[in-house]
Scaffold this motif. Structure first.
Motif: not given
Length: 411
Positions: A116-122, A170-180, A153-155
């Protein structure tokens, strides 16, 4: 209840709650201490609220209609014992999942949850090959476009077992980061084989971000003879995948028990109880409330801070504090009461998670977690339901911290 209705009620509650909650037959302070006067009554209270907040509402993440209803339930409970209660409303940019998430490796579908907080996919999803990556805040895998070589994307792997949602920060990313996407530990061999064989991986999760969404903390206070204050925090929100009985609804109920037990008498210090929102989404509620107190000029009034988070993972209270005297007090109380379990001191200070925004208050802080039962696999999972809550852990916390609070009040 629609979010607009929640906001309207929040504004009215802020004005009316001191009068509603403060009215009693004899005109004195509300006294609801008898509701939690015995272990049997406390167990009944725990079961009743877990049913209302978890069984009937299900997951109640920040900004959802279910959270709005949970906040009103907690507000009503606080008004039984505290003369000043209000909904501390604010706006934020809400993340919302709009589709069933998909992770397909070759022809094998794996359980997954988007962060949650990460971007979605097309809408068509993302396809690519899996590779190990480094220096990405603990994220072990990336999905790369076969043609361009671009990471799409990240896994991530679950901390305790099966797949769970992990927030972007949790991974030091910003909101709307790559889909995770998070994957369970049991599926790690599938991912490793996919890397070796360059198997096609397909991911899909449709999300959107909704600006100016509303949410709020629930704040209740029992004013004391001094403005010096003991502040209790427990986050009320859950992740979107779980009803959150252990993380963190049972802790909220334990905090409410304490508010009831201490009601009816004007204390030496002010007691404030805050059920925070958005802890699972970057400590939104705690950040907002700390800023509110800073703007009011009352942040420095907080003399002691106790933050409860998942106090039912086991009978051993896991204590984070830099204050030797507070730790000794907790150990002495535990020994004198003969409680099951042992307080275990962690190496961190008390300003963890929701307590972090209050560091500049100078308060003597205690962050309480727990350990001892092998139920961490429930963390952020749909299976974290009321019947999985060890009631003995709530009773241990209540007895220890009721006495802890009374000793602070008498010091």
């Amino acid at each position: 209840m629609k979010r607009r209705a929640f906001v309207d009620l929040a504004g009215k509650a802020a004005l009316l709650a001191p009068f509603i909650a403060g009215c009693s037959i004899n005109g004195g302070l509300p006294d609801n201490s008898q509701q939690v006067a015995t272990p049997e009554k406390r167990r009944q209270y725990l079961d009743s609220l877990l049913k209302k907040l978890c069984t009937e509402l299900g997951p109640h993440p920040v900004g959802s209609p279910e959270y709005d209803r949970a906040a009103l339930i907690v507000q009503s409970e606080m008004q039984m014992s505290l003369p000043q209660v209000f909904l501390d409303a604010f706006t934020f940019e809400k993340w919302r999942l709009n589709s069933e998430p998909e992770l397909i490796v070759g022809e094998q579908r794996l359980e997954t949850y988007p962060g949650h907080g990460a971007s979605g996919t097309p809408a068509a999803g993302i396809s690519g090959v899996l590779r190990k990556i480094e220096d990405q805040g603990g994220i072990p895998y990336g999905v790369f476009d076969q043609a361009s070589g671009e990471m799409r994307a990240y896994l991530t792997l679950s901390q305790y077992g099966r797949a769970v949602p992990r927030p972007y920060y949790s991974f030091g990313k910003e909101i709307k980061c790559l889909p995770t996407f998070n994957v369970g530990r049991q599926d790690e061999p599938v991912l490793e084989e996919a890397i070796e064989k360059q198997t096609l991986v397909t991911l899909k999760a449709l999300v959107d971000f909704i600006p100016d969404s509303r949410t709020g903390n629930v704040v209740g206070s029992l004013p004391g003879r001094s403005k010096k204050e003991i502040l209790f925090l427990a986050h009320l929100d859950t992740v979107y995948s779980s009803p959150g009985a252990n993380d963190n609804t049972a802790s909220v109920v334990a905090m409410l028990m304490l508010a009831h037990a201490l009601s009816g008498v004007k204390p030496t210090r002010t007691l404030t109880f805050v059920a925070t929102t958005g802890e699972e989404y970057g400590k939104l509620g705690a950040l907002h409330y700390a800023e509110r107190r800073r703007a009011e000029g009352s942040l420095g009034d907080i003399e002691f801070l106790v933050n409860l988070d998942s106090v039912t993972w086991g009978p051993n209270m896991k204590i984070n504090t830099a204050d030797d005297r507070l730790m000794e007090l907790i150990e002495d109380i535990d020994r004198d009461l003969g409680l099951e379990g042992t307080p275990v001191r962690d190496g961190r200070d008390g300003f963890q998670l929701d307590a972090a925004p209050f560091r500049e208050s100078g308060a003597r802080a205690v962050y309480v977690n727990s350990t001892g039962y092998s139920i961490e696999y429930l963390w952020h999972r749909p299976e974290d339901t009321p019947e999985k809550v060890p009631a003995d852990c709530v009773e241990i916390w209540f007895r220890l911290f009721e006495e802890f609070t009374r000793k602070l009040l008498s010091a």
